[in-house]
Design an enzyme around this catalytic site. Structure first.
Site, PDB file in Angstrom:
ATOM      1  N   HIS A  85       0.828  -1.209   0.000  1.00 19.30           N
ATOM      2  CA  HIS A  85       0.000   0.000   0.000  1.00 19.30           C
ATOM      3  C   HIS A  85       0.867   1.265   0.000  1.00 19.30           C
ATOM      4  O   HIS A  85       0.386   2.332  -0.368  1.00 19.30           O
ATOM      5  CB  HIS A  85      -1.044  -0.023   1.110  1.00 19.30           C
ATOM      6  CG  HIS A  85      -0.553   0.283   2.490  1.00 19.30           C
ATOM      7  ND1 HIS A  85      -0.286  -0.694   3.419  1.00 19.30           N
ATOM      8  CD2 HIS A  85      -0.306   1.450   3.115  1.00 19.30           C
ATOM      9  CE1 HIS A  85       0.110  -0.145   4.550  1.00 19.30           C
ATOM     10  NE2 HIS A  85       0.104   1.163   4.394  1.00 19.30           N
ATOM     11  N   ASP A 221       1.182  -7.711   2.177  1.00 22.25           N
ATOM     12  CA  ASP A 221       1.301  -6.271   1.931  1.00 22.25           C
ATOM     13  C   ASP A 221       2.766  -5.812   1.790  1.00 22.25           C
ATOM     14  O   ASP A 221       3.312  -5.154   2.662  1.00 22.25           O
ATOM     15  CB  ASP A 221       0.617  -5.515   3.085  1.00 22.25           C
ATOM     16  CG  ASP A 221       0.291  -4.075   2.730  1.00 22.25           C
ATOM     17  OD1 ASP A 221       0.874  -3.550   1.752  1.00 22.25           O
ATOM     18  OD2 ASP A 221      -0.535  -3.454   3.422  1.00 22.25           O
ATOM     19  N   SER A 652       3.943   2.013   8.602  1.00 25.66           N
ATOM     20  CA  SER A 652       3.756   1.073   7.510  1.00 25.66           C
ATOM     21  C   SER A 652       5.065   0.866   6.793  1.00 25.66           C
ATOM     22  O   SER A 652       5.750   1.828   6.451  1.00 25.66           O
ATOM     23  CB  SER A 652       2.739   1.598   6.516  1.00 25.66           C
ATOM     24  OG  SER A 652       1.475   1.226   6.930  1.00 25.66           O
TER      25      SER A 652
HETATM   26  N1  ARG Z   1      -4.716   0.294   7.252  1.00 23.84           N
HETATM   27  C1  ARG Z   1      -3.407   0.339   6.672  1.00 23.84           C
HETATM   28  C2  ARG Z   1      -2.817   1.744   6.834  1.00 23.84           C
HETATM   29  O1  ARG Z   1      -3.329   2.520   7.581  1.00 23.84           O
HETATM   30  C3  ARG Z   1      -3.422  -0.145   5.259  1.00 23.84           C
HETATM   31  C4  ARG Z   1      -4.097   0.733   4.274  1.00 23.84           C
HETATM   32  C5  ARG Z   1      -4.092   0.285   2.851  1.00 23.84           C
HETATM   33  N2  ARG Z   1      -5.101  -0.695   2.556  1.00 23.84           N
HETATM   34  C6  ARG Z   1      -6.390  -0.464   2.185  1.00 23.84           C
HETATM   35  N3  ARG Z   1      -7.166  -1.472   1.997  1.00 23.84           N
HETATM   36  N4  ARG Z   1      -6.891   0.735   1.992  1.00 23.84           N
HETATM   37  O2  ARG Z   1      -2.198   2.365   6.039  1.00 23.84           O
HETATM   38  N1  GLU Z   2      -1.244   1.197   7.484  1.00 25.52           N
HETATM   39  C1  GLU Z   2      -0.651   2.226   8.309  1.00 25.52           C
HETATM   40  C2  GLU Z   2       0.388   3.064   7.582  1.00 25.52           C
HETATM   41  O1  GLU Z   2       0.263   3.299   6.421  1.00 25.52           O
HETATM   42  C3  GLU Z   2      -0.120   1.569   9.518  1.00 25.52           C
HETATM   43  C4  GLU Z   2      -1.248   1.214  10.343  1.00 25.52           C
HETATM   44  C5  GLU Z   2      -1.328   2.086  11.542  1.00 25.52           C
HETATM   45  O2  GLU Z   2      -1.885   3.184  11.491  1.00 25.52           O
HETATM   46  O3  GLU Z   2      -0.784   1.606  12.549  1.00 25.52           O
HETATM   47  O4  GLU Z   2       1.307   3.593   8.169  1.00 25.52           O
END
Ligand code: ARG
Ligand code: GLU
Length: 719
Positions: A85, A221, A652
């Site tokens: 991502h 990921d 991330s």
């Molecule tokens: N939750 C993760 C973060 O905050 C992954 C986000 C990307 N994935 C998604 N399905 N939108 O960045």
């Molecule tokens: N997916 C998040 C990021 O892009 C990490 C998840 C979180 O917020 O801990 O940094």
């Protein structure tokens, strides 16, 4: 002997007073503050192995990836791992119907196939240093905030200049503990970063937004990039002559796996947390801002989803936008639930009661009015923020409005005649370029529907006196029929069509700005911006500046009140270490979650009808044959795992390291029940989600046939 023992004991007691799992620590102070505890928890290396300026240390393998993620170097040829991502925009930009790398994945089998990504950078930390004394030199407590800032800015400028004199480095100075301390970061930024590999989205984004922020998770990921440098190994703009960067340090990768309870640490760039704010601030987020964001984004997502389900082309075009909108939306829902469950506001209020008693003691009297000042300030700020968020998430959530607004720069230079003096071609070229990239991923029917839905919500939830007259008039004219309103704007505006915009830009002259100003989409954008500038901006600035000062004092006071508590600074997108142990959790009564997932779970979730749950034949074949090579664990392929490391957005892509400092995973998310950890870390529920490095290498090697990349890496495995 006795004395030595008691000192050690004292250090231990001191460091154990803060929770073992909570905290994002400054690498510079690990030796002083955390090492003993980390080693007691199982770490076998030293603080000096993690961060040192005297020799290559783990920190030399960690980078800021782009503007908001972390990455790690894993080979002596500049090979870099981060999340899928985090690489998503780059992968999407190289994708089209013919080369659909998003859906099918991308693998450079040779270095010459690696794809450049203009604008993408990686940043290495050369060193950090505390500069509080120099920054706050001659600053005094009774200065106005403006005066204080002026002096601080002057010092910061000077310290930065000195820090990077005669080098190609860049310097940043950031406040810590709400401006009570300051640190300098000297960085080296590389600008030629190429895409090497990405799994198909049904691996890299397996489970999509349904599984996002959730455990049990099965998302692969990760994506792979390479840093290029000039022939002297220095940063350089993209050039065919550039060569793979030779890093000071790259991480070794362990295939030995882990067990529940094992020590891990995360080394990366957490973006922002607010652990020390008063209840009034939490209240504003939970009860005003989050509900607006959740509601407006939910409406936008409903529209986009409908169209994405209908067409492959739309799915590619809107993939990155949709992921971004949905990610915040879901996180805020989780955050609100978590804070309610924990009774977060009430907990803060209880602490504030105690604080107030303490502050009213004669010796602490200077803090006695802090909390009431906070309350007054938030009482004023909250209604303004409400209006502002309806504009940000509502009005500017409509693409045509946001895009039209980007032309205000052109209007301004045209009016000032600058454009005729300063190379008009250059400005126009910029607008043409951005038009091409905007319209590549834009569809009128989606935006028209979003327009009607968001405008309606904005109108119904904003006091009439806060809606700009020109917008009210339009709404009246269409008698509150927002679809009709949308249709009329789109019919008359040029900002809905690439052809119209390109023709307009082709023979642009300064006097043509009038056409922009007459455009209905631009007029709406301008009305929103004017509303912000004339009615909100100044008030918000005054209140925020007041809050900055209150927060700085409140932070200092909290530290004074709890002299035995070990405080960690809020995240501020600087390099930090979080450490903890691998463990599952119990999200609800009678439910317990294991600490890892496997390929079995991918097969269980498989659904050929749903894009995010498709499983490729090749992956199924590997699964059926249990063909896991060196990456399996007794006939199973582990996919993701969780631990209680305290992480947030920005973490991330961060490396997950074991007791020996070897890479065992890549951090990519948090569990939904724990997302309030930006304000309230909950040891029972806050878990970070990581990709097992063995699954990552399995996909690269066995699935994609890019084993040459694994050959570049340094693998350690006990026999
Ligand atoms: N939750 C993760 C973060 O905050 C992954 C986000 C990307 N994935 C998604 N399905 N939108 O960045
Ligand atoms: N997916 C998040 C990021 O892009 C990490 C998840 C979180 O917020 O801990 O940094």
């Amino acid at each position: 002997m006795k004395k030595v023992l008691s000192i050690t004991l004292l250090v231990l007691i001191l460091s154990f007073q803060s929770r073992a799992d909570e905290g994002m620590w400054i690498p510079l102070f690990l030796g002083e503050l955390n090492e003993a505890q980390m080693q007691a928890m199982g770490m076998k290396i030293t603080a000096d192995d993690i961060y040192s300026v005297n020799h290559a240390s783990l920190k030399d393998a960690i980078v800021i990836f782009g503007g908001g993620c972390t990455g790690e170097v894993v080979s002596d040829q500049g090979l870099l791992l981060t999340n899928h991502h985090c690489g998503f925009r780059s992968i999407q930009k190289h994708s089209s119907l013919e080369h659909d790398y998003l859906t099918n994945g991308f693998w450079a089998m040779e270095k010459s196939d690696e794809l450049p990504n203009p604008g993408l950078t990686v940043t290495f930390l050369v060193r950090m240093e505390e500069v509080t004394e120099s920054v706050l030199d001659s600053v005094s407590a009774n200065m106005s905030e403006a005066e204080r800032n002026r002096i601080i800015d002057g010092h910061i400028k000077k310290i930065k200049e000195e820090a990077i004199k005669d080098t190609h480095y860049k310097a940043v100075i950031k406040p810590f503990f709400q401006g009570n301390r300051y640190f300098l970061f000297v960085n080296e930024i590389f600008e030629d970063v190429r895409l090497v590999g990405a799994p198909p989205s049904n691996i890299g984004k397996f489970g999509g937004d349904t599984d996002n922020w959730m455990w049990p998770r099965h998302t692969g990921d990760f994506s792979v990039f390479r840093i290029y440098a000039d022939k002297d190994n220095n940063p350089a703009k993209y050039s065919e002559d550039n060569v793979p960067y030779k890093p000071k340090k790259h991480l070794s990768i362990s295939l030995d796996g882990f067990n529940e309870g094992d020590f891990t640490f995360i080394f990366g760039y957490p973006g922002s947390t607010e652990e020390y704010i008063p209840s009034y601030a939490v209240d504003m987020t939970v009860n005003t801002i989050n509900p607006i964001r959740i509601s407006l984004r939910g409406k936008r997502l409903d529209v986009i989803k409908k169209y994405m389900d209908e067409s492959r082309e739309t799915r590619i075009q809107y993939a990155a936008k949709q992921a971004g909108i949905s990610n915040g939306w879901k996180k805020w829902i989780g955050e609100n639930k978590g804070i309610k469950r924990l009774h977060g506001i009430e907990k803060k209020q209880a602490f504030e009661k105690e604080f107030q008693n303490w502050a009213e003691l004669p010796e602490n009297n200077k803090y006695a009015t802090l909390l009431s000042s906070f309350r007054e300030t938030y009482d004023k700020l909250t209604p303004i923020e409400k209006n502002l968020y309806y504009i940000i998430e509502g009005g500017l959530g409509i693409e045509i409005i946001k895009y039209a607004n980007s032309f205000s720069g052109l209007v301004n230079v045209s009016k000032s005649k600058d454009i005729d003096i300063n190379k008009p071609e250059k400005t126009i070229e910029r607008y043409k370029k951005s038009a091409l990239s905007h319209f590549k991923d834009y569809q009128v029917p989606i935006d028209k529907e979003v327009f009607a839905v968001l405008f309606k919500s904005y109108y119904e939830n904003t006091e009439k006196s806060e809606i700009p007259d020109e917008i009210l008039k339009q709404i009246d004219k269409y008698k509150g029929d927002f679809e009709l309103f949308a249709n009329e704007v789109f019919k008359k505006s040029m900002f809905d069509s690439k052809d119209k915009i390109m023709t307009f830009l082709d023979d642009y002259k300064a006097s043509h700005y009038k056409k922009i100003e007459k455009d209905p989409a631009y007029q709406i954008a301008a009305a929103f911006i004017r509303q912000y500038r004339t009615n909100y901006k100044a008030r918000i600035n005054v209140l925020n500046s007041k809050l900055d000062s209150l927060m700085r004092i409140y932070m200092e006071a909290q530290m004074e009140m709890q002299p035995n508590k070990l405080f960690y600074p809020d995240a501020n997108f600087t390099l930090r270490v979080a450490y903890g142990n691998i463990m599952g959790y119990s999200p609800a009564d009678a439910v317990t979650y294991n600490y890892f997932t496997t390929l079995e779970g991918i097969m269980e979730k498989e659904d050929p009808e749903i894009y995010d749950y498709v499983v490729e034949d090749k992956l199924k074949e590997l699964y059926n044959n249990k063909d896991y090579g060196a990456y399996g664990n007794n006939g199973t392929m582990q996919v993701c795992f969780i631990a209680n490391n305290h992480t947030t957005g920005g973490n991330s892509g961060s490396p997950v390291l074991d007791a020996n400092g070897n890479l065992i995973g890549i951090n990519f998310d948090r569990c939904w029940e724990g997302t309030m950890s930006d304000m309230f870390y909950d040891p029972d529920m806050s878990r970070n989600i990581m990709l097992d490095i063995r699954y990552c290498l399995f996909i690269i090697d066995k699935f994609a046939g890019a084993g040459h990349l694994v050959d570049e890496m340094t693998i350690v495995k006990k026999e």
